[in-house]
Write an enzyme that holds these catalytic residues in place. Structure first.
Site, PDB file in Angstrom:
ATOM      1  CE  LYS A 162      -3.761  -4.158  12.619  1.00  0.00           C
ATOM      2  NZ  LYS A 162      -3.696  -2.414  12.200  1.00  0.00           N
ATOM      3  CG  HIS A 165     -11.682  -3.637   9.686  1.00  0.00           C
ATOM      4  ND1 HIS A 165     -12.671  -2.808   9.183  1.00  0.00           N
ATOM      5  CD2 HIS A 165     -11.474  -3.316  11.185  1.00  0.00           C
ATOM      6  CE1 HIS A 165     -13.214  -1.983  10.480  1.00  0.00           C
ATOM      7  NE2 HIS A 165     -12.568  -2.373  11.588  1.00  0.00           N
ATOM      8  CG  HIS A 168      -9.961  -4.322   4.283  1.00  0.00           C
ATOM      9  ND1 HIS A 168      -9.007  -3.515   3.585  1.00  0.00           N
ATOM     10  CD2 HIS A 168      -9.520  -4.228   5.608  1.00  0.00           C
ATOM     11  CE1 HIS A 168      -8.050  -3.083   4.450  1.00  0.00           C
ATOM     12  NE2 HIS A 168      -8.409  -3.469   5.754  1.00  0.00           N
TER      13      HIS A 168
END
Length: 564
Positions: A162, A165, A168
Site C-alpha cells: 500500500k 499513508h 504513518h
C-alpha cells in the site's frame, strides 16, 4: 521532588553542577554546598535541596531564574503549626542579601525568587556554549553518570503493498525524535520498522492481482498499481462472495508456505520496501532493521502452544482462540489470538516479535510508537507477556499520539504521504518566489523541500502529543512565530551574518550588548537546555501506559500500527 537543581541554582550557591547529577541518580547531595544558605535561613540543607527549581520562562515579561518553594520547605510541619506561607516567604527573603552572583531577591506566591546577575549569566552561558559546541546541553553532569541502555524503538510501520499513508507520518516523526533523543543521551538505540506485511489483506491482494494485475504496471509504479488493484478487488468482493473465498484460500496458502503464493508476496514486499526507503530518504529518517509480521508467522504458532500449555488459551463456539485477561469472562478483557482456521492474528505476532527481540537485543526498554487507537492492543500484549512469565514485559512501553485531521492538497483529500511531500515542496517554492529578498539558489527544489519539511515537523510538535489536531497549510507556512519556516530563516540569517563578518564563535564578547529582554530570554532558555532534555524524557516516561483508545476487534485490518 522538584526539578533537578539547575545551573542557575549552582551559580547562586557557589555549588558545583554535580548537585544535578546527584539528584538525577538518586545519590545524597553534599549538604556542605548549602550550609551557608542553611545557616542564614535556619533551615536543614536537605530541605533546601529538594525545594529549589527553575522558574518557567515567560514570553510576556522577564522573570527570575529560580525559586525556593516555601511550602516544600515546611512540608514536615503539621497543618496546625504551619505559619502563613506568604508571610514566611517574606521573612525568608528579608534574611537574604544580594551579592555579586544574585542581583535581585523577591517573593512570589509562596516562593522566594532569585535573579542571577545578568553579566555573570551572559558570560557563564556563552562560554559554556563556546566550549561545548554542538554538544552543548548534553555535556551536563546531569548525564555524566547515566548508565548506557539498550533501547529498541519501533515506529512508522506502513503496510506493504500500500502507498505510504499520511497516518504513518506522525509515528515516523515522533519515533525518529525519540530515537534521536535516546542516542543523544548516549544510549544504544535500534530503530525497527515493523512492516504490516502479513494478514488477510494479502489474500485479497494476491487474488486481486491474479484477476486485475499487470506485470508492466507493477514494475513501473508498484505501489500505485497495487493500490489500484486492492481498491478494485475490495469493490468486487463486496458483490461477489467467491472473491472473498478465493482471498481466504490464498492467505491460507501463504500460511502453509505455498511456493507460488509466497513468491508473489515476496515480490510485493521487495518493491514496496524500495519505495519506502526512497520516501524515508526524503524525510531524513533511517532504520537499523526492516522487520515485519511475516517474520513471526511460524513463531506465533509457538506462542499459541505456550499459551495453551499454561492453560490460558480458550476456544470459542466459533472456533477462534482467545485469552481472557480478566479471568472472569469480562468481554472488554478478552483478546483474540487465533482465527477459526488456525491462522494467526496481529496480537499473536506481536507477542512473538517481542519475545524474539528480547532474545536478539536483550533490551532495557522497548518503545512502540503508534496512534492512540492502539493503546488497548498494547496493554493486552504487555499483560499477556506478563502472565506468560516474561517479567521483562514491564520494560515495554507504548507511546500513543493523536491523529492529524483535515490534511488536504489542492486536489482534495490526501491519502498518501508522497502527495504531502510534493505539495510542501510546491507551495514552498511559490512562497520563495514571491519574496523579493530570496537569493538565487543552486538547488531551489532541495531548499524548498528542506524548509517545507521543517515546517511540517515543527507544526506537528506544537500540539499536545495525545491530542488530535486540525492540519492547516496556512499555519505550516507562517513565516513568523514558533514555526519551522521562521526557524530555518533564523538559522540561515545567522549563517549569513557569520559569512559576512567572518566571525563564527567569539572568545571575546561584550556582555553589555546582551542585556535586553529578548537576549536574556534566549540565555535563560540556553541555561535550561540540559534540564529541558531531562524534562522531555521524564514527561514521555510518565505518559506511557495511557488508557486511551479503543480495542481493535478480530475483524479489523491486521495492522496494529494505524487506525484509519
Amino acid at each position: 521532588m522538584k526539578n533537578p537543581v539547575s545551573a542557575a541554582s549552582c551559580l547562586l550557591f557557589g555549588a558545583a553542577r554535580a548537585v544535578e547529577a546527584d539528584l538525577l541518580e538518586g545519590r545524597p547531595c553534599d549538604p556542605n554546598r548549602f550550609l551557608k544558605l542553611s545557616r542564614v535561613l535556619d533551615l536543614p540543607p536537605e530541605n533546601l535541596i529538594k525545594s529549589i527549581s527553575a522558574i518557567p520562562i515567560s514570553r510576556k515579561e522577564e522573570v527570575a531564574d529560580f525559586q525556593l518553594c516555601v511550602d516544600s520547605l515546611l512540608e514536615n510541619n503539621n497543618d496546625h503549626s504551619r505559619p502563613d506561607i506568604q508571610v514566611q516567604a517574606t521573612r525568608l527573603a528579608e534574611k537574604l542579601k544580594c551579592d555579586t552572583v544574585v542581583s535581585e531577591i523577591s517573593t512570589g506566591r509562596g516562593t522566594v525568587n532569585f535573579k542571577i546577575n545578568r553579566e555573570l549569566l551572559t558570560k557563564t552561558v556563552l562560554q559554556q556554549v563556546i566550549n561545548d559546541g554542538s554538544k552543548y546541553g548534553l555535556k551536563s553532569e546531569l548525564f555524566s553518570g547515566l548508565p548506557q541502555k539498550k533501547i529498541v524503538v519501533e515506529f512508522s510501520s506502513p503496510n506493504v503493498a500500500k502507498k505510504f499513508h499520511v497516518g504513518h507520518l506522525r509515528s515516523t516523526i515522533i519515533g525518529n525524535f525519540i530515537a534521536n533523543l535516546k542516542e543523544a543521551l548516549g544510549h544504544q538505540v535500534t530503530r525497527i520498522n515493523y512492516l504490516g506485511d502479513w494478514g488477510m489483506q494479502f489474500g485479497l491482494l494476491g487474488t486481486g492481482f491474479q484477476l486485475f494485475g499487470y506485470e508492466e504496471k507493477l514494475q513501473s509504479n508498484p505501489l500505485q498499481h497495487l493500490f489500484e488493484v486492492y481498491v478494485q478487488v475490495n469493490k468486487e468482493a463486496a458483490d461477489d462472495k467467491n472473491i472473498g473465498k478465493s482471498a481466504h484460500e490464498f492467505f491460507q496458502r501463504l500460511e502453509l508456505g505455498d511456493t507460488q503464493a509466497l513468491a508473489l508476496w515476496q515480490k510485493f514486499r521487495d518493491l514496496s520496501i524500495e519505495e519506502y526507503v526512497r520516501i524515508y530518504k526524503r524525510l531524513g529518517v533511517h532504520f537499523d532493521e526492516y522487520s515485519g509480521e511475516s517474520f513471526y508467522r511460524e513463531k506465533s504458532q509457538e506462542v499459541l502452544k505456550l499459551l495453551d500449555s499454561k492453560g490460558l488459551l480458550q476456544k470459542t463456539v466459533k472456533g477462534t482462540a482467545i485469552v481472557d485477561l480478566s479471568g472472569n469472562g469480562d468481554p472488554s478483557s478478552i483478546c483474540t489470538v487465533m482465527r477459526s482456521d488456525g491462522t494467526s492474528l496481529y496480537a499473536t505476532r506481536d507477542l512473538a516479535a517481542a519475545i524474539d527481540r528480547m532474545d536478539k537485543y536483550n533490551f532495557d526498554t522497548m518503545i512502540y510508537v503508534t496512534d492512540k487507537g492502539q493503546t488497548k492492543h498494547f496493554q493486552q500484549v504487555f499483560q499477556m507477556l506478563q502472565i506468560m512469565g516474561y517479567d521483562w514485559a514491564e520494560r515495554c512501553q507504548h507511546v500513543p499520539f493523536g491523529v492529524v485531521q483535515g490534511m488536504k492538497t489542492r486536489r482534495g483529500n490526501v491519502t498518501f504521504l508522497e502527495d504531502v511531500l510534493n505539495e510542501i515542496r510546491s507551495r514552498m517554492l511559490q512562497n520563495m518566489a514571491s519574496i523579493k529578498t530570496t537569493k538565487e539558489l543552486e538547488n531551489p527544489q532541495q531548499t524548498a523541500e528542506r524548509v517545507g519539511l521543517a515546517a511540517l515537523i515543527i507544526q506537528d510538535f506544537r500540539g499536545l502529543l495525545l491530542s488530535d489536531y486540525q492540519f492547516s497549510w496556512d499555519r505550516v507556512f507562517q513565516s513568523r512565530g514558533d514555526t519551522g519556516v521562521f526557524l530555518q530563516y533564523t538559522h540561515a540569517r545567522l549563517h549569513s551574518l557569520e559569512e559576512t563578518f567572518g566571525c563564527g564563535y567569539l572568545n571575546d564578547f561584550n556582555t553589555a550588548c546582551l542585556q535586553d529582554p529578548q537576549s536574556v530570554s534566549i540565555l535563560q532558555h540556553l541555561l535550561r537546555e540540559s534540564e529541558s532534555v531531562v524534562g522531555v524524557e521524564g514527561e514521555r516516561e510518565r505518559k506511557t501506559g495511557s488508557t486511551l483508545g479503543k480495542e481493535p476487534d478480530a475483524g479489523q485490518s491486521h495492522d496494529p500500527r494505524i487506525t484509519t
